[in-house]
Motif scaffolding. Sequence first.
Motif, PDB file in Angstrom:
ATOM      1  N   PRO A  18       0.825  -1.202   0.000  1.00 60.51           N
ATOM      2  CA  PRO A  18       0.000   0.000   0.000  1.00 60.51           C
ATOM      3  C   PRO A  18       0.863   1.257   0.000  1.00 60.51           C
ATOM      4  O   PRO A  18       1.745   1.418   0.839  1.00 60.51           O
ATOM      5  N   CYS A  19       0.624   2.127  -0.990  1.00 56.88           N
ATOM      6  CA  CYS A  19       1.384   3.367  -1.156  1.00 56.88           C
ATOM      7  C   CYS A  19       0.473   4.571  -0.981  1.00 56.88           C
ATOM      8  O   CYS A  19      -0.744   4.466  -1.052  1.00 56.88           O
ATOM      9  N   ILE A  20       1.096   5.714  -0.787  1.00 52.79           N
ATOM     10  CA  ILE A  20       0.369   6.956  -0.584  1.00 52.79           C
ATOM     11  C   ILE A  20       0.172   7.658  -1.928  1.00 52.79           C
ATOM     12  O   ILE A  20       1.154   7.965  -2.615  1.00 52.79           O
ATOM     13  N   ARG A  21      -1.083   7.866  -2.293  1.00 49.29           N
ATOM     14  CA  ARG A  21      -1.478   8.611  -3.498  1.00 49.29           C
ATOM     15  C   ARG A  21      -0.661   8.267  -4.733  1.00 49.29           C
ATOM     16  O   ARG A  21      -0.327   9.136  -5.531  1.00 49.29           O
ATOM     17  N   GLY A  22      -0.301   7.035  -4.903  1.00 44.22           N
ATOM     18  CA  GLY A  22       0.447   6.642  -6.082  1.00 44.22           C
ATOM     19  C   GLY A  22       1.923   6.973  -6.028  1.00 44.22           C
ATOM     20  O   GLY A  22       2.641   6.717  -6.981  1.00 44.22           O
ATOM     21  N   LEU A  23       2.386   7.570  -4.938  1.00 41.59           N
ATOM     22  CA  LEU A  23       3.821   7.818  -4.771  1.00 41.59           C
ATOM     23  C   LEU A  23       4.521   6.500  -4.483  1.00 41.59           C
ATOM     24  O   LEU A  23       3.885   5.481  -4.260  1.00 41.59           O
ATOM     25  N   ARG A  24       5.828   6.524  -4.412  1.00 42.41           N
ATOM     26  CA  ARG A  24       6.580   5.316  -4.083  1.00 42.41           C
ATOM     27  C   ARG A  24       6.824   5.207  -2.581  1.00 42.41           C
ATOM     28  O   ARG A  24       7.608   4.401  -2.124  1.00 42.41           O
ATOM     29  N   MET A  25       6.108   5.984  -1.801  1.00 43.71           N
ATOM     30  CA  MET A  25       6.190   5.971  -0.343  1.00 43.71           C
ATOM     31  C   MET A  25       5.103   5.026   0.170  1.00 43.71           C
ATOM     32  O   MET A  25       3.921   5.213  -0.120  1.00 43.71           O
ATOM     33  N   THR A  26       5.514   3.995   0.915  1.00 39.28           N
ATOM     34  CA  THR A  26       4.542   3.029   1.424  1.00 39.28           C
ATOM     35  C   THR A  26       4.035   3.431   2.802  1.00 39.28           C
ATOM     36  O   THR A  26       4.645   4.240   3.510  1.00 39.28           O
ATOM     37  N   VAL A  27       2.918   2.825   3.169  1.00 40.19           N
ATOM     38  CA  VAL A  27       2.385   2.996   4.526  1.00 40.19           C
ATOM     39  C   VAL A  27       3.434   2.556   5.530  1.00 40.19           C
ATOM     40  O   VAL A  27       3.668   3.235   6.535  1.00 40.19           O
ATOM     41  N   TYR A  28       4.100   1.445   5.247  1.00 42.35           N
ATOM     42  CA  TYR A  28       5.142   0.958   6.151  1.00 42.35           C
ATOM     43  C   TYR A  28       6.240   1.992   6.343  1.00 42.35           C
ATOM     44  O   TYR A  28       6.713   2.197   7.468  1.00 42.35           O
ATOM     45  N   ASP A  29       6.664   2.643   5.276  1.00 41.87           N
ATOM     46  CA  ASP A  29       7.720   3.658   5.381  1.00 41.87           C
ATOM     47  C   ASP A  29       7.332   4.726   6.402  1.00 41.87           C
ATOM     48  O   ASP A  29       8.130   5.100   7.261  1.00 41.87           O
ATOM     49  N   VAL A  30       6.113   5.217   6.299  1.00 39.42           N
ATOM     50  CA  VAL A  30       5.651   6.277   7.205  1.00 39.42           C
ATOM     51  C   VAL A  30       5.522   5.751   8.628  1.00 39.42           C
ATOM     52  O   VAL A  30       5.979   6.388   9.578  1.00 39.42           O
ATOM     53  N   LEU A  31       4.919   4.575   8.784  1.00 34.47           N
ATOM     54  CA  LEU A  31       4.758   4.013  10.127  1.00 34.47           C
ATOM     55  C   LEU A  31       6.111   3.743  10.777  1.00 34.47           C
ATOM     56  O   LEU A  31       6.287   3.980  11.986  1.00 34.47           O
ATOM     57  N   ASP A  32       7.072   3.303   9.992  1.00 36.35           N
ATOM     58  CA  ASP A  32       8.410   3.043  10.516  1.00 36.35           C
ATOM     59  C   ASP A  32       9.070   4.336  11.003  1.00 36.35           C
ATOM     60  O   ASP A  32       9.698   4.361  12.064  1.00 36.35           O
ATOM     61  N   MET A  33       8.914   5.399  10.244  1.00 34.43           N
ATOM     62  CA  MET A  33       9.482   6.688  10.669  1.00 34.43           C
ATOM     63  C   MET A  33       8.824   7.169  11.960  1.00 34.43           C
ATOM     64  O   MET A  33       9.512   7.634  12.881  1.00 34.43           O
ATOM     65  N   LEU A  34       7.509   7.036  12.050  1.00 35.67           N
ATOM     66  CA  LEU A  34       6.813   7.432  13.273  1.00 35.67           C
ATOM     67  C   LEU A  34       7.258   6.569  14.454  1.00 35.67           C
ATOM     68  O   LEU A  34       7.499   7.086  15.552  1.00 35.67           O
TER      69      LEU A  34
END
Length: 73
Positions: A18-34
């Motif tokens: 799962p990515c954000i708005r078609g970007l190459r940034m995944t939900v996991y990437d964001v959750l990991d940073m948080l």
Amino acid sequence: MNYKNIIILEAGKRSGKPCIRGLRMTVYDVLDMLANGMSSEEIIDDFPELALTDIQACLAYAADREQNQLIIS
């Protein structure tokens, strides 16, 4: 929050994660940073293509997946 217009699944992008708005940034990437202590503001500073609503959508998506997880005992 309705994340369904923000969190997108595309078979050919980031192995279908799962990515954000078609970007190459995944939900996991964001959750990991948080999880590693970054604030939403720090994430947005590092990735200006993201908005606060994108980060909130990641949290809502994760909460929804956790709520709907099948438990086998």
